[in-house]
Scaffold this active site. Sequence first.
Site, PDB file in Angstrom:
ATOM      1  N   GLU A   1      43.175  38.565  52.279  1.00 21.19           N
ATOM      2  CA  GLU A   1      42.920  39.823  51.564  1.00 21.19           C
ATOM      3  C   GLU A   1      41.451  40.243  51.614  1.00 21.19           C
ATOM      4  OE1 GLU A   1      44.633  39.289  47.668  1.00 21.19           O
ATOM      5  OE2 GLU A   1      46.585  38.783  48.490  1.00 21.19           O
TER       6      GLU A   1
ATOM      7  N   ASN B   1      45.387  37.034  56.595  1.00 24.83           N
ATOM      8  CA  ASN B   1      46.591  37.427  55.857  1.00 24.83           C
ATOM      9  C   ASN B   1      46.235  38.555  54.902  1.00 24.83           C
ATOM     10  OD1 ASN B   1      49.361  36.755  55.042  1.00 24.83           O
ATOM     11  ND2 ASN B   1      48.478  35.966  53.136  1.00 24.83           N
TER      12      ASN B   1
ATOM     13  N   HIS C   1      54.737  42.614  50.260  1.00 25.91           N
ATOM     14  CA  HIS C   1      55.175  42.777  48.868  1.00 25.91           C
ATOM     15  C   HIS C   1      55.592  44.237  48.725  1.00 25.91           C
ATOM     16  CE1 HIS C   1      53.788  38.826  47.625  1.00 25.91           C
ATOM     17  NE2 HIS C   1      52.634  39.051  48.245  1.00 25.91           N
TER      18      HIS C   1
ATOM     19  N   GLU D   1      54.887  36.756  52.842  1.00 22.38           N
ATOM     20  CA  GLU D   1      55.078  36.693  51.379  1.00 22.38           C
ATOM     21  C   GLU D   1      56.081  37.729  50.898  1.00 22.38           C
ATOM     22  OE1 GLU D   1      51.365  36.851  49.226  1.00 22.38           O
ATOM     23  OE2 GLU D   1      50.319  35.608  50.688  1.00 22.38           O
TER      24      GLU D   1
ATOM     25  N   ASP E   1      58.529  39.959  49.078  1.00 25.78           N
ATOM     26  CA  ASP E   1      59.414  40.185  47.941  1.00 25.78           C
ATOM     27  C   ASP E   1      59.561  41.688  47.802  1.00 25.78           C
ATOM     28  OD1 ASP E   1      56.915  40.693  46.639  1.00 25.78           O
ATOM     29  OD2 ASP E   1      56.942  38.725  45.691  1.00 25.78           O
TER      30      ASP E   1
HETATM   31  O1  G3I Z   1      48.438  27.241  35.654  1.00 30.25           O
HETATM   32  C1  G3I Z   1      48.107  28.142  34.585  1.00 30.25           C
HETATM   33  C2  G3I Z   1      48.612  27.613  33.267  1.00 30.25           C
HETATM   34  O2  G3I Z   1      47.959  26.416  32.956  1.00 30.25           O
HETATM   35  C3  G3I Z   1      48.372  28.671  32.180  1.00 30.25           C
HETATM   36  O3  G3I Z   1      48.944  28.252  30.993  1.00 30.25           O
HETATM   37  C4  G3I Z   1      48.984  30.002  32.593  1.00 30.25           C
HETATM   38  C5  G3I Z   1      48.650  31.099  31.583  1.00 30.25           C
HETATM   39  O4  G3I Z   1      48.718  32.382  32.142  1.00 30.25           O
HETATM   40  O5  G3I Z   1      48.463  30.389  33.833  1.00 30.25           O
HETATM   41  C6  G3I Z   1      48.741  29.474  34.874  1.00 30.25           C
HETATM   42  O6  G3I Z   1      48.175  29.949  36.055  1.00 30.25           O
HETATM   43  C7  G3I Z   1      48.827  31.066  36.652  1.00 30.25           C
HETATM   44  C8  G3I Z   1      49.206  30.660  38.080  1.00 30.25           C
HETATM   45  O7  G3I Z   1      49.743  31.767  38.761  1.00 30.25           O
HETATM   46  C9  G3I Z   1      50.229  29.538  38.103  1.00 30.25           C
HETATM   47  O8  G3I Z   1      51.398  29.960  37.491  1.00 30.25           O
HETATM   48  C10 G3I Z   1      47.845  32.231  36.693  1.00 30.25           C
HETATM   49  O9  G3I Z   1      47.599  32.685  35.365  1.00 30.25           O
HETATM   50  C11 G3I Z   1      48.435  33.352  37.523  1.00 30.25           C
HETATM   51  O10 G3I Z   1      47.450  34.359  37.678  1.00 30.25           O
HETATM   52  C12 G3I Z   1      48.817  32.828  38.881  1.00 30.25           C
HETATM   53  O11 G3I Z   1      49.404  33.873  39.603  1.00 30.25           O
HETATM   54  C13 G3I Z   1      49.515  33.694  40.996  1.00 30.25           C
HETATM   55  C14 G3I Z   1      48.756  34.790  41.695  1.00 30.25           C
HETATM   56  O12 G3I Z   1      48.921  34.652  43.101  1.00 30.25           O
HETATM   57  C15 G3I Z   1      47.269  34.756  41.380  1.00 30.25           C
HETATM   58  O13 G3I Z   1      46.591  35.744  42.043  1.00 30.25           O
HETATM   59  C16 G3I Z   1      50.978  33.767  41.369  1.00 30.25           C
HETATM   60  O14 G3I Z   1      51.672  32.648  40.829  1.00 30.25           O
HETATM   61  C17 G3I Z   1      51.139  33.778  42.894  1.00 30.25           C
HETATM   62  O15 G3I Z   1      52.466  34.083  43.213  1.00 30.25           O
HETATM   63  C18 G3I Z   1      50.253  34.858  43.495  1.00 30.25           C
HETATM   64  O16 G3I Z   1      50.370  34.776  44.894  1.00 30.25           O
HETATM   65  C19 G3I Z   1      49.640  35.756  45.635  1.00 30.25           C
HETATM   66  C20 G3I Z   1      49.243  35.110  46.964  1.00 30.25           C
HETATM   67  O17 G3I Z   1      48.551  33.918  46.755  1.00 30.25           O
HETATM   68  C21 G3I Z   1      48.403  36.062  47.797  1.00 30.25           C
HETATM   69  N1  G3I Z   1      49.083  37.326  47.976  1.00 30.25           N
HETATM   70  C22 G3I Z   1      49.575  37.960  46.770  1.00 30.25           C
HETATM   71  C23 G3I Z   1      50.452  37.013  45.977  1.00 30.25           C
HETATM   72  C24 G3I Z   1      51.037  37.687  44.779  1.00 30.25           C
HETATM   73  O18 G3I Z   1      50.040  38.105  43.880  1.00 30.25           O
END
Ligand code: G3I
Length: 564
Positions: free
Chosen positions: A167, A208, A244, A273, A275
Amino acid sequence: MLSSTLIRPGTRPRTFAVAALLGLLAVFFLPVGQADASAPLRQHAAARGKFIGTALATGPLSNETQYRNIAATEFNQITAENAMKWDAIQPNQGQFNFSGADTIVNFATQNNQQVHGHTLVWHNQTPGWVQGLNATAMRQAMQNHISQVVGRYADNPAVVSWDVVNEVFEENGNMRSSFWYNTLGLSFVADAFRAARAADPNARLCINDYNVEGINAKSTAMYNLVQSLRQQNVPVDCVGFQTHLAIQYGFPTSFQQNLERFAALGVQVRITEVDIRMQMPRNSSKDATQATYYRDVVRACMAVSACAGVTIWGFTDRHSWVPDTFPGEGAALIYDENYQQKPAYTAVHDALAEGGSSEDTTPPTTPGTPAASNVTASSATLTWTASTDTGGSGLAGYNVYREQGATDPQLGQSSTNSINLTGLSASTQYQVYVRARDGAGNLSTPSAAVTFTTSEGGGPTGPCTAAGTVQTQWNNGYVIQPVTITNSGSSAINGWTVTFTLPAGHSITGSWNAALTTSGQTVTARNVSYNGNLGPNASTSFGFQVSRPNGNTQTVSGYTCASP
Ligand code: G3I
C-alpha cells in the site's frame, strides 16, 4: 523458497466424510476430464495450475475445529491475516517473536499448503519505535527486519513468497505520504526488495495494494513504478491486487485487462485479499450479486496465465475485518458465520472447475522454433509449428517471451500459432521463444528461440532528454519524482548527466537512483552503476527531495540532459 505446485488435497475432516465418499464414488461415473463436483476448491485450483488461498487468524485457528478443518481442506495457500506483520514479530527493537508466524507456517506445512508472507514494510501495524527513527536508523531497521523475517523462513519450502511493500500509493497515484516515504524517500522501496532478495534468493517478491484492480490512476502509478524498478534490476517478481470490493460500488470491468498489462511487464500477478462486502442485512439477491463478483474475480485470474492464484481474505463471515471498518456492511466472505457455504462459495468452486479438468496435468507438446518475418523498427511477425494437447483440457494458446536473463518478460499471448509483436525498440536484438498453454493452465517446455534485430528507427536524434515532475509538496519542501531520462538517439548511451537549477534558498535533502552534487544553484545528477546504460528509446528515472523557505512556492527548473 519456491516449490512445485501443491496438488495433494489436505486431510479431510470427519464432517466432510460423507461428501468425500460421494465425491469419490462420483469420480468413477464421470467422463474423463470432467471435474468432480464435490472436490474441494484446492483440488480444482491445482488442476488449473493455480492456488486458492485464504488469510488465517491465529485465534480461531487454535480455538475452533470447524475453522481449522475448512482451512485445511479447501485451500492450498495461506496468508497470515496479522501474525507476520511488523507489530506482531518485532514489537520492540531487536525483540523478535515468531510464535504467531510459526503457528501459521506449521499449520500450512501439516496440510501441504504454501505460505505467502504478509507483510514486510507497511505504514500500518508498525510500532511507534520504527516511526520515530531518523533516516539512517530507519533504513537499517527496515533492512534488519526484512533480513531476520525472510531469513528465518528462507529454507522452509512452505514459505514461497512475500509482500515486500504494501500500500505505497495514494488514490491519485502519488506515493503515499507515509513515515517510510517521508523519512526515506522513494528509495525505501528498492532497498526493501533488495534486502528481501538477499535474505532469500528463491522467494517470489511482491508489491501489493488495494483499489488497483481496474485501470485507474493508482494502478497506473503502480504499473509505472514496477516497470521502472525492473528496468533498474530491482527484484520485483510479482504484483498483488488486494481486491476488497463492495457490491454497491460495481465490479472493476477492466480487471482482466489490467492483469494482462502487468503480466506483459514480465511479473507474476496474483489476487491477494478478496472479499466482497454488502450493506447489511444480507438477502438472496445481494448474495447472488456477490456470487457473480466472486466468479468474475476468479475468472479474471484463470484467464491470465501469469496470474498465480486467488486468496480470499478469510473465509467465514464469523471472522472478518469488514464490519469493524465499514459499520453497517459485512457478509463479505464465502461461508456464513455458522460455517455454511454461501452462493459465493459455489461461484468460486465453479469458476475454478469450469474449463479445467481435475485430471489434466499433462502439458501440450513443445511448439516449433518461431520464424520471424516483416521485421520493422518496432514490430515483427512470428510463426511456429503448432503444439498438440492430449491431457483433456485442450490447447488454449501460446505465451511469447523474450529471453533476457533471470526473468524473461512476456511479450504477448496468442490463441493461434502466429503473433504480430508491436512496441519493439529500434535497432535492438531480440531472442524470442514460445510456450504452449492448455485449458488447465499447463505450460509446455519452451521452444527454441529465434533471434532477430529490429531496423533503425527514424525518430529524433540527440543523446537524451530529461523531464521532472513535482510529485508532492508541502509548506517548506517538495519531492521531484520521477525525473525521467530518455535516450532519444538511435544508439545506446552508457551514462548520463542531468543538470537543473535550484531556486535561491532551496537545498537538496535526499535523492535516489542518481548521484547529486550541487555547485551554487546548479545541481548535477549523474547515473549510478545500475541505470546508466540505455538503449534507443529506453528510459530510466531518479528522484530527489528539496527543502525551501517557509511559504516559498518555487520548485527546480531547467532540466538538461547530456551523455558522456
Ligand atoms: O490484537 C488486538 C487485541 O489485543 C485487542 O484487544 C483488539 C482491540 O481492538 O485489537 C486487536 O488487534 C486488531 C488486529 O486486527 C487483530 O485482530 C487491531 O485492532 C485491528 O486493527 C487489526 O485489523 C487488521 C487490519 O488489517 C489492520 O490494518 C485486520 O485484522 C486485517 O484483516 C487487516 O488486513 C489488511 C491487510 O493486512 C492489508 N490490506 C488491507 C487488509 C484489510 O484492512
